[in-house]
Design an enzyme around this catalytic site. Structure first.
Site, PDB file in Angstrom:
ATOM      1  CG  PHE A 156      -1.736  -1.210   1.450  1.00  0.00           C
ATOM      2  CD1 PHE A 156      -2.224  -1.963   0.390  1.00  0.00           C
ATOM      3  CD2 PHE A 156      -2.022  -1.639   2.740  1.00  0.00           C
ATOM      4  CE1 PHE A 156      -2.962  -3.124   0.608  1.00  0.00           C
ATOM      5  CE2 PHE A 156      -2.754  -2.800   2.969  1.00  0.00           C
ATOM      6  CZ  PHE A 156      -3.226  -3.552   1.895  1.00  0.00           C
ATOM      7  CD  GLU A 243       1.624   9.884   6.823  1.00  0.00           C
ATOM      8  OE1 GLU A 243       2.689   9.652   7.415  1.00  0.00           O
ATOM      9  OE2 GLU A 243       1.080   9.073   6.049  1.00  0.00           O
ATOM     10  NE  ARG A 244      -1.507   9.353  12.490  1.00  0.00           N
ATOM     11  CZ  ARG A 244      -0.874   8.647  13.417  1.00  0.00           C
ATOM     12  NH1 ARG A 244      -0.619   9.183  14.596  1.00  0.00           N
ATOM     13  NH2 ARG A 244      -0.497   7.408  13.155  1.00  0.00           N
TER      14      ARG A 244
END
Lengths: 380, 378
Positions: A156, A243-244
């Site tokens: 992924f 990143e979040r």
């Protein structure tokens, strides 16, 4: 009083980014969605315009710009009706690991090329058997003289096919502790033993080249490690906050766009002799959607401001990540609902948005993990 | 009040489930969904084994069973695969209109044809803009027959169907009068136009049909002239039960996969099925599946007992398609990244659930119909 203080420079930058995307991205999106990847040339063009890695210090070729420039690029990218061109992942998630933790040599070698778009970057944490449980990764990095030998499998991985540069999380098998045994290494594409093994077919983000990567005795210089030995897990914990936050930006800006475009479309479309937005049973629904989007925007902007002031946003960003991504999916779902049968036709741009939004609650830490983090930090 | 299936119903359910398990090949499913192709080979087999049209009388190629039996088959098929299940359910869309209101001649022509796998039937009723009370497609009187003029959209399987049931606004009848006709698709003046790719129900190609003075005879009228809207309303009751059954199957199938994955997937040193947030999600999912299942069986049974009340059928479709959507959504979440990948299968259930939810009429439309009914507005 605005929560975020955009200056004239910021606004001019936003105009430039927007007009560039309108001319050089939006017209090609359908084609990229079909081919399942973005061309390297668009990355190069973004680099030439100064739209990549805006936060990289000037001495390494960047603008040394504040975080609002990253927010602007990300928000404007959302307006292009696709998510596959994952430039914010490159600029604001992957490259900051090198800026913050790379040796002077690594920074000199790689940062200018990341800024110019000559190198596209990716980060590989997830493995087939290690997703939410990041500490359980099995990919190994074994020191051998001046080299490190990497073995394992990652999955992924966004930008997996396009990437020229990869940051990989791996563990030292001689250290039994999962946390202190983890390190991050920079690996160039083309290294012997590094194979981009499979591009993955998915529900959305179809122009994004998400891939499986395989490492078989891949030998890299020891100097490609980021930071001090055993510091990988802590580096990830630090950088995952931004990143979040980047995910929250896509969620909120995405929800705003979906609502705006759907209202425009529904205001023109007629059911029962009336525009859809005038139908009695739709009007309250639309107001509820608008209220949710406003709440998301205020929450997001406050987080951006806190992040820029250097405050710890761990709890708030965890909450924002699950709330804004679920909100974005609710908005996407209701936007299709308003459109009736046209809501499942792929030539409807909202259908792509519905498919794209679904992954936000999964990647960068699932929403369940976000709640778990909040639980821990709130002392529950 | 008996909540148990009869022995015969349980046998049908079991047979359908075994057939689906044995015949629905996962690799072919991915391919059919990607290429947007109707699964002809499976449909043929299903027809050969008598799974299609079980609720038609034996004289018309069926088995003389009830709508509930038919619903159990749709549920079992959708449970194994949402795409194939929906394709099977919609391969004879409009059949019940012929079954209930058609002439003996029409029934003989069409019902065995679709039940025995000779071809397809579709119903053309939706147009751009949702308003079932006034259609823009008009049937003009033409001597002893009619001429049809207009355009129908979102017609399932239009490209493949040999027969089309079309709902028209009837010229010269009382205001609001509608008439329904059974046409062969090769009638002169029918034009087909693609409607592009779809999010879900991708194994069911969908087109629009333009009627340019399509001349037909009086024998092609289905039911009574000018009574089309009440015929359509009755038909939609049946169609909602079928759609509801598909929703239950999709929800159950997504749940099966999520539970299976949660048992196998280990994180933090144990199977994730043991984690509290996952158990909670599974409990929510079962709640939705069971609510939907009993609502759909209730609605099917009310039609079988000839005590139709559209309250039950609206509830059945509304609750079951939402259950399918929510359960498939949760199933993706439990699968994590793998759930977002095509290979994980559940994203396909989720897309199909969304299309089903919007098919025929959206949930918000159903809610407002229900509200009108409760408040007593006609």
């Amino acid at each position: 009083m605005e929560i975020l203080n955009y200056t004239e420079d910021h606004l001019r930058f936003r105009e430039r980014v927007r007009s560039f995307f309108e001319k050089e991205v939006t017209p090609h999106v359908d084609e990229w969605e079909k081919s399942g990847i973005t061309p390297k040339s668009i990355w190069k063009r973004m680099g030439e315009e100064g739209f990549l890695c805006t936060s990289v210090p000037k001495e390494y070729g960047g603008m040394g710009a504040d975080f609002l420039y990253s927010v602007i690029v990300s928000e404007e990218l959302v307006q292009t009706s696709h998510t596959g061109l994952a430039a914010p992942l490159h600029s604001d998630v992957v490259v900051p690991y090198i800026t913050s933790f790379g040796s002077e040599e690594l920074k000199k070698k790689y940062l200018p090329q990341c800024v110019s778009g000559d190198m596209i970057s990716a980060i590989a944490m997830t493995e087939p058997n290690a997703g939410s449980d990041l500490a359980s990764i099995q990919t190994t990095a074994v020191e051998d003289g001046n080299d490190v030998v990497i073995n394992g499998q990652k999955t992924f991985i966004s930008n997996g096919i396009n990437c020229d540069l990869l940051i990989i999380a791996a563990r030292d098998p001689s250290t039994s502790d999962a946390y202190s045994g983890m390190d991050l290494y920079v690996v160039e594409a083309g290294e012997k033993g590094f194979e981009k093994s499979k591009k993955l077919a998915k529900m959305g983000w179809q122009s994004q080249d998400t891939a499986e990567l395989a490492f078989t005795d891949c030998r890299i210089p020891k100097g490609n490690r980021l930071g001090t030995k055993g510091g990988g897990f802590l580096m990830l914990m630090e950088k995952l906050q931004q990143e979040r936050l980047m995910v929250c930006i896509v969620a909120v800006a995405g929800a705003e766009r979906m609502l705006r475009d759907t209202l425009r479309f529904c205001g023109e479309k007629v059911d029962f002799g009336k525009p859809i937005t005038k139908l009695h049973n739709n009007r309250f629904k639309i107001v509820e959607m608008a209220a949710e989007v406003r709440l998301g925007r205020v929450f997001l902007d406050k987080l951006v401001a806190d992040h820029m002031e250097g405050k710890s946003i761990v709890v708030d960003v965890s909450m924002a990540k699950f709330w804004t991504t679920e909100m974005a999916m609710r908005i996407a779902d209701q936007c299709l609902e308003l459109q009736g049968s046209y809501g499942y036709c792929e030539d409807n741009p909202m259908v792509r948005a519905w498919r794209d939004m679904r992954v936000l609650s999964i990647f960068a830490g699932t929403n369940e993990i976000m709640k778990g983090i909040a639980v821990k930090f709130m002392g529950l | 009040m008996d909540f148990n299936l009869t022995k015969e119903q349980a046998d049908i359910q079991k047979a359908a489930r075994e057939f689906a398990r044995g015949e629905f090949d996962p690799d072919r499913i991915l391919e059919w969904d990607r290429k947007q192709e109707f699964p002809v080979s499976i449909w043929k087999r299903a027809c050969d084994l008598g799974f299609q049209g079980v609720h038609f009388p034996e004289t018309y190629g069926g088995q003389g069973l009830e709508l509930l039996d038919h619903a159990l088959i749709i549920e079992a098929f959708c449970r194994q695969d949402s795409g194939i299940g929906l394709a099977m359910a919609l391969s004879d869309f409009g059949a019940e209109m012929v079954l209930v209101h058609g002439t003996d001649d029409q029934k003989r022509k069409v019902l065995p044809f679709v039940a025995q796998g000779e071809g397809w039937l579709t119903l053309a009723f939706l147009e751009e803009g949702y308003d079932l009370s006034t259609f823009q497609t008009i049937s003009h009187k033409n001597g002893n027959g009619y001429a049809i003029q207009g355009k129908k959209s979102y017609v399932t399987l239009a490209v493949m169907a040999q027969y089309v049931v079309v709902v028209c606004q009837a010229e010269f009848s009382e205001p609001g009068g509608q008439s329904i006709f059974l046409l062969t698709k090769d009638s002169k003046g029918i034009e087909l136009e693609g409607m592009g790719d779809k999010l879900g129900m991708r194994m069911i190609p969908m087109q629009s049909l333009t009627f340019r003075r399509v001349v037909i005879t009086g024998k092609d009228l289905v039911g009574q002239e000018g009574k089309g809207s009440s015929h359509l309303r009755e038909f939609l009751d049946t169609a909602r039960v079928e759609a509801g059954a598909a929703g239950v199957g999709i929800a159950q199938g997504a749940f099966d996969r999520a539970l299976d994955y949660a048992r196998k997937r280990e994180q933090f040193g144990k199977a994730i099925v043991t984690l509290e947030p996952i158990k909670n999600k599974l409990a929510d999912m079962v709640t939705r599946v069971e609510m939907a299942r009993w609502m759909v069986y209730r609605a099917a049974s009310s039609l079988d007992q000839r005590k139709p009340e559209d309250r039950w059928t609206i509830l059945a479709k509304m609750i079951a398609s939402k259950a399918a959507l929510e359960v498939a959504n949760d199933a993706i979440q439990i699968h994590g990244g793998y759930g977002y990948m095509s290979e994980g299968q559940v994203e396909h259930f989720y897309r199909d659930a969304k299309a089903l939810d919007l098919f025929m009429e959206s949930g918000s439309l159903e809610k407002s119909m229900l509200g009108d009914q409760i408040a007593g507005r006609a």
